[in-house]
Design a protein around this motif. Structure first.
Motif, PDB file in Angstrom:
ATOM      1  N   ALA A 535      -6.718   3.335   2.786  1.00 21.39           N
ATOM      2  CA  ALA A 535      -7.768   1.906   2.525  1.00 21.39           C
ATOM      3  C   ALA A 535      -6.575   0.868   3.552  1.00 21.39           C
ATOM      4  O   ALA A 535      -5.307   1.136   3.502  1.00 21.39           O
ATOM      5  CB  ALA A 535      -7.705   1.249   1.421  1.00 21.39           C
ATOM      6  N   LYS A 536      -7.243   0.124   3.924  1.00 17.53           N
ATOM      7  CA  LYS A 536      -6.542  -0.951   5.092  1.00 17.53           C
ATOM      8  C   LYS A 536      -5.760  -2.130   4.121  1.00 17.53           C
ATOM      9  O   LYS A 536      -5.952  -2.202   3.155  1.00 17.53           O
ATOM     10  CB  LYS A 536      -7.549  -1.938   5.791  1.00 17.53           C
ATOM     11  CG  LYS A 536      -6.825  -2.780   6.897  1.00 17.53           C
ATOM     12  CD  LYS A 536      -7.774  -3.472   7.603  1.00 17.53           C
ATOM     13  CE  LYS A 536      -7.195  -4.379   8.785  1.00 17.53           C
ATOM     14  NZ  LYS A 536      -8.009  -5.155   9.698  1.00 17.53           N
ATOM     15  N   ASN A 537      -4.454  -2.449   4.645  1.00 15.72           N
ATOM     16  CA  ASN A 537      -3.683  -3.263   3.924  1.00 15.72           C
ATOM     17  C   ASN A 537      -3.033  -2.928   2.587  1.00 15.72           C
ATOM     18  O   ASN A 537      -2.768  -3.671   1.546  1.00 15.72           O
ATOM     19  CB  ASN A 537      -4.283  -4.536   3.832  1.00 15.72           C
ATOM     20  CG  ASN A 537      -4.635  -5.331   5.077  1.00 15.72           C
ATOM     21  OD1 ASN A 537      -3.738  -5.158   6.080  1.00 15.72           O
ATOM     22  ND2 ASN A 537      -5.560  -6.304   5.203  1.00 15.72           N
ATOM     23  N   VAL A 538      -3.077  -1.442   2.517  1.00 19.00           N
ATOM     24  CA  VAL A 538      -2.355  -1.050   1.240  1.00 19.00           C
ATOM     25  C   VAL A 538      -1.367   0.048   1.759  1.00 19.00           C
ATOM     26  O   VAL A 538      -1.437   0.572   2.730  1.00 19.00           O
ATOM     27  CB  VAL A 538      -3.145  -0.305   0.136  1.00 19.00           C
ATOM     28  CG1 VAL A 538      -4.109  -1.164  -0.286  1.00 19.00           C
ATOM     29  CG2 VAL A 538      -3.869   0.877   0.845  1.00 19.00           C
ATOM     30  N   VAL A 539       0.016   0.026   1.021  1.00 17.04           N
ATOM     31  CA  VAL A 539       0.708   1.075   1.464  1.00 17.04           C
ATOM     32  C   VAL A 539       0.279   2.542   1.086  1.00 17.04           C
ATOM     33  O   VAL A 539      -0.152   2.680  -0.015  1.00 17.04           O
ATOM     34  CB  VAL A 539       2.112   0.770   0.556  1.00 17.04           C
ATOM     35  CG1 VAL A 539       3.423   1.804   0.848  1.00 17.04           C
ATOM     36  CG2 VAL A 539       2.761  -0.730   1.201  1.00 17.04           C
ATOM     37  N   PRO A 540       0.723   3.287   2.020  1.00 14.21           N
ATOM     38  CA  PRO A 540       0.100   4.881   1.755  1.00 14.21           C
ATOM     39  C   PRO A 540       1.210   5.365   0.704  1.00 14.21           C
ATOM     40  O   PRO A 540       2.355   4.902   0.534  1.00 14.21           O
ATOM     41  CB  PRO A 540       0.513   5.390   3.119  1.00 14.21           C
ATOM     42  CG  PRO A 540       1.574   4.631   3.892  1.00 14.21           C
ATOM     43  CD  PRO A 540       1.160   3.033   3.561  1.00 14.21           C
ATOM     44  N   HIS A 541       0.833   6.541   0.121  1.00 10.87           N
ATOM     45  CA  HIS A 541       1.881   7.262  -0.961  1.00 10.87           C
ATOM     46  C   HIS A 541       2.585   7.767  -0.068  1.00 10.87           C
ATOM     47  O   HIS A 541       3.920   7.955  -0.427  1.00 10.87           O
ATOM     48  CB  HIS A 541       0.712   8.221  -1.609  1.00 10.87           C
ATOM     49  CG  HIS A 541       1.555   9.289  -2.334  1.00 10.87           C
ATOM     50  ND1 HIS A 541       2.144  10.319  -2.196  1.00 10.87           N
ATOM     51  CD2 HIS A 541       1.935   8.891  -4.002  1.00 10.87           C
ATOM     52  CE1 HIS A 541       2.751  10.952  -2.903  1.00 10.87           C
ATOM     53  NE2 HIS A 541       2.540  10.119  -4.080  1.00 10.87           N
TER      54      HIS A 541
END
Length: 860
Positions: A535-541
């Protein structure tokens, strides 16, 4: 209660050996006799270890994982990023890995075996290659009087060699990135000390990238007569992988002379279809040394001809010309011998170099080639092993001087216990041996994928990445995901303190991925629901699986939809400010500010009731991905409040009054809600409806302290509450668990009973314990912090035999989980905490790191 102190077997052994050898073996470090056998044999965590209650809770996950695992392994012929059916068994054999950062590693065990290989990026071969050995030959008056493979093993092959060295006469010492093995040759009055050196040097971005290692053999002759001594190194062309028998591999001798120094040896060309490489064994030519070689021999059968060749005159025949390519199914090996004279009651030394050259790497998807960092200095042609060997053999003394200058202030600090000094340096092995890759940024790369945040964006190629390259390391050797961010939060202290440019490079990559999205729907195994990959504007795992295409496809982890995780965004914000605090890089702060605002805006949606405090969702939505929590929680709520603190601080530094007022309002309301809902007078609850005492409940406050934010600045947590919580954790999670000798268990009930409500609440997470210890030190609880961390070190390194494979977790009895894990690098947070208490007028970085940094010119 056991008095660990200075009475452990390892400490007594170290003093004996250091006294006996006199060849600069340090007192501090991890020590073990080659004849040692660990009594406790633990098993890896498996599905059968889950209680019936937890099995019923996760039956859907199990079915979906099994289907996914079958498709991955049987249809796609790929390795699962987490293999629940193929956990690595505990092999209590590993020692200091060889090589610098990001060029691949070869691990040499403490008994001398070459036993773990990571040459293909992020992918491991756990094979002991029997023929890879050092052999000593002693000659007196032209006659060989002693020839021995320096191995305690008695393998069924190579029976023409003299195996079975008595391990009671030898000791291993590890102080990463160096190791020493001391051999007393029974009946010969000769002592050999093998010193292993790799160029892992803080704040050095050139030599630290080199895929080389040096072996220096110091020879002490205690006899009243002269001896001629030869050491032979044998090496198979390969790593024990199935490609060893693929055919087409060949060896050739080489000689290189430049700048008045000459080296010679053998090149072992390994030619698989993907990622071909060359190994080399080499020595420096000197007037009083004799270097000889055997270009090729077959490492099967008795192999008596090679043995006889050496025993005849202490040298090898040194044929010229290359070996023919191996037929399919056959292996080929090479040997290098170096000899010298050692006077009566005298000593001498011999040097070997092991180097490898895999300049262009492809990950599992085989979509594009990446250039390893060292190619910037030595080229990408695949024929630079001679140059690497020459450089290493003529520069290793400078490396050792730099390593000693770096480590000396810690080693000479008598206020620090010996176990801590060993743990601090030896846990750094994971920086190189964590499947690590360090590559040059491709010319067409854009870290943001061409996208920019609405309020500002990163340059397509940030200067720090262009100059210092791209860096990635695995969550763990068994949890195969690069730069797993919830775990890197803990481990990152090692990078930002020792190689800060790599830490910032990693942060730019994460920031670039924040604004990107991957709308492709995929099944998430825990929920059974389909949702977008990113998703946009979230930090990836994470930034991807080395068996796929890292950086190009992020979020290899598909157990949960991590877009709903509560900790990832917050950990990014906290690291941004901590990194700025330690580096004072103004451009970095300006670049990261819009990204921080974007992820905080995404995070705000988790404040469901508008009280300024985020809530957890009722499933495992943070790094404790097997431990559910509903509503406000000490862990995520604390990270949220700490993030608001640093957002206020950054807004102040950037003179953004509007942002400051926004985050200060949230902080004021959130702090009040946190204390009302979670504080019970002794500790903050794991969750709103939980009575579990969580060891990691002060993680947010820990980062504020590590970032130099004191009690009176952007206050989020009353100091009395923090100290009360830490005392409760110490009394319950530490001292009421396993007799106070195994660190801090994740969850403990107030009545002193381990929390067994989840598969993770009754585990000890070593990296979390080191972070907890750092928090205690920041709060003036130094003795408690040291005692807490000591329990983990003694358990892992001395009791369970997990040296250089520190796991993510262990339980009080029986099992461990995920060998060789990233998180324990957080022990460097303890060093930061100790350094922050030093009031001497030193420079900022010197003060916070607690030791004098290397005074060297920065290398691009």
């Amino acid at each position: 209660m056991t008095d660990w102190g200075e009475k452990s077997t390892a400490d007594l052994m170290s003093r004996y050996v250091a006294k006996e050898t006199g060849y600069g073996v340090p007192k501090e470090g991890w020590r073990i006799c080659l004849a040692h056998e660990f009594k406790e044999k633990r098993k890896p965590f498996q599905a059968k270890d889950v209680s019936l209650t937890h099995i019923f809770e996760h039956v859907g996950l199990g079915i979906r994982y099994l289907k996914w695992w079958y498709k991955k392994t049987q249809v796609e012929k790929k390795a699962p990023f987490i293999d629940m059916f193929g956990a690595q068994p505990l092999r209590q054999i590993y020692g200091v890995p060889l090589g610098g950062i990001g060029g691949g590693t070869i691990t040499r065990g403490w008994r001398g075996e070459f036993c773990r290989w990571q040459l293909n990026p992020g992918m491991y071969t756990y094979k002991t290659v029997t023929a890879n050995q050092f052999t000593v030959c002693l000659r007196r008056g032209g006659q060989t009087v002693y020839q021995q493979v320096l191995s305690v093993e008695r393998p069924p092959m190579l029976q023409g060699w003299n195996w079975g060295y008595c391990g009671e006469y030898a000791f291993y010492h590890a102080l990463y990135p160096r190791a020493w093995t001391v051999y007393h040759l029974p009946g010969q009055n000769v002592t050999l000390t093998c010193r292993q050196v790799s160029p892992v040097i803080p704040h050095d971005y050139k030599d630290s990238s080199l895929p080389v290692a040096i072996f220096v053999w110091d020879i002490e002759n205690k006899n009243d007569y002269d001896l001629d001594v030869s050491i032979m190194l044998t090496m198979v062309n390969g790593s024990g992988h199935k490609t060893d028998k693929g055919g087409g591999h060949w060896n050739e001798p080489f000689h290189l002379e430049k700048e008045g120094e000459a080296v010679s040896g053998v090149l072992l060309h390994h030619c698989p279809a993907v990622n071909p490489y060359t190994l080399s064994i080499a020595a420096r030519e000197q007037a009083d040394r004799e270097v000889s070689h055997q270009t090729a021999f077959s490492p099967k059968g008795t192999c008596s001809s090679l043995w006889t060749d050496l025993i005849t005159d202490g040298r090898l025949d040194s044929p010229t010309g290359s070996s023919p390519p191996t037929p399919k199914g056959e292996k080929v090996a090479a040997a290098l011998a170096v000899g010298c004279s050692v006077a009566a009651q005298g000593h001498n030394s011999l040097e070997f170099c092991l180097a490898w050259d895999m300049p262009k790497i492809m990950f599992g998807s085989r979509e594009r080639q990446h250039l390893r960092r060292y190619t910037r200095y030595f080229g990408m042609t695949g024929d630079v092993c001679p140059s690497l060997s020459h450089y290493a053999l003529t520069h290793y003394k400078q490396w050792e001087q730099s390593i000693e200058e770096w480590q000396k202030p810690v080693l000479q600090d008598c206020s620090l216990p010996s176990w801590y000094k060993s743990a601090l340096f030896n846990e750094l092995y994971f920086v190189t041996d964590g499947g690590t890759v360090w590559t040059e940024l491709p010319e067409d790369a854009d870290v943001s994928g061409g996208l920019r945040s609405e309020s500002g964006g990163l340059p397509a190629q940030p200067d720090v990445i262009k100059e210092y390259g791209r860096f990635a390391y695995l969550e763990g050797q068994e949890y195969r995901m690069y730069n797993t961010y919830d775990v890197h939060f803990y481990a990152s202290f090692a990078l930002i303190m020792l190689w800060p440019k790599l830490a910032l490079s990693l942060q730019y990559d994460i920031a670039g991925s924040v604004v990107q999205q991957d709308s492709a729907e995929r099944l998430h195994l825990m929920s059974g629901r389909y949702s977008p990959v990113k998703a946009k504007n979230v930090v990836p795992h994470d930034v991807g699986d080395p068996d796929d295409e890292p950086w190009q496809r992020v979020n290899a982890y598909l157990i949960h939809d991590t877009a709903d995780w509560k900790d990832l965004n917050l950990k990014f914000v906290l690291q941004v400010y901590r990194d700025f605090h330690l580096t004072q890089d103004q451009q970095y702060l300006r670049d990261m500010w819009p990204i921080c605002k974007a992820v905080m805006e995404s995070e705000l949606k988790f404040d469901l009731d508008g009280d300024g405090l985020i809530e957890n969702s009722g499933y495992a939505d943070q790094t404790y991905d097997g431990w559910t929590v509903t509503g406000p929680s000490a862990y995520c709520g604390g990270l949220w409040l700490a993030s608001l603190c640093v957002m206020c601080k950054m807004a102040t530094l950037l003179d953004n009054k509007e942002a400051y007022e926004h985050y200060q309002d949230l902080l004021d309301r959130g702090s009040a809600a946190f204390e009302k809902l979670l504080w019970n007078g002794m500790f903050s609850s794991w969750g709103n409806h939980s009575n579990s005492v969580m060891s990691d409940q002060c993680a947010g406050h820990w980062f504020l302290r590590a970032s130099g934010l004191g009690e009176g600045e952007f206050k989020a947590f009353p100091v009395d509450n923090i100290r009360s919580a830490l005392k409760t954790v110490y009394d319950l999670n530490v001292m009421s668990f396993a007799g106070g000798q195994m660190g801090a268990v994740n969850g403990m009930r107030p009545e002193g009973v381990t929390d067994r409500s989840s598969v993770q609440s009754d585990e000890v997470w070593i990296g979390v314990v080191y972070g907890l210890a750092a928090t205690m030190i920041h709060e003036g609880m130094r003795s408690e912090g040291m005692r807490t961390a000591e329990g983990c070190y003694r358990t892992v390194w001395e009791r369970l035999g997990m040296a250089f494979q520190t796991p993510e977790a262990y339980c009080e009895k029986g099992i461990y989980r995920s060998l060789a894990y990233m998180r324990p690098l957080s022990i460097w947070a303890m060093q930061l905490a100790l350094g922050s208490q030093n009031d001497c007028p030193a420079s900022k970085v010197e003060r916070i790191t607690g030791f004098i940094l290397l005074k060297m010119s920065p290398t691009p």
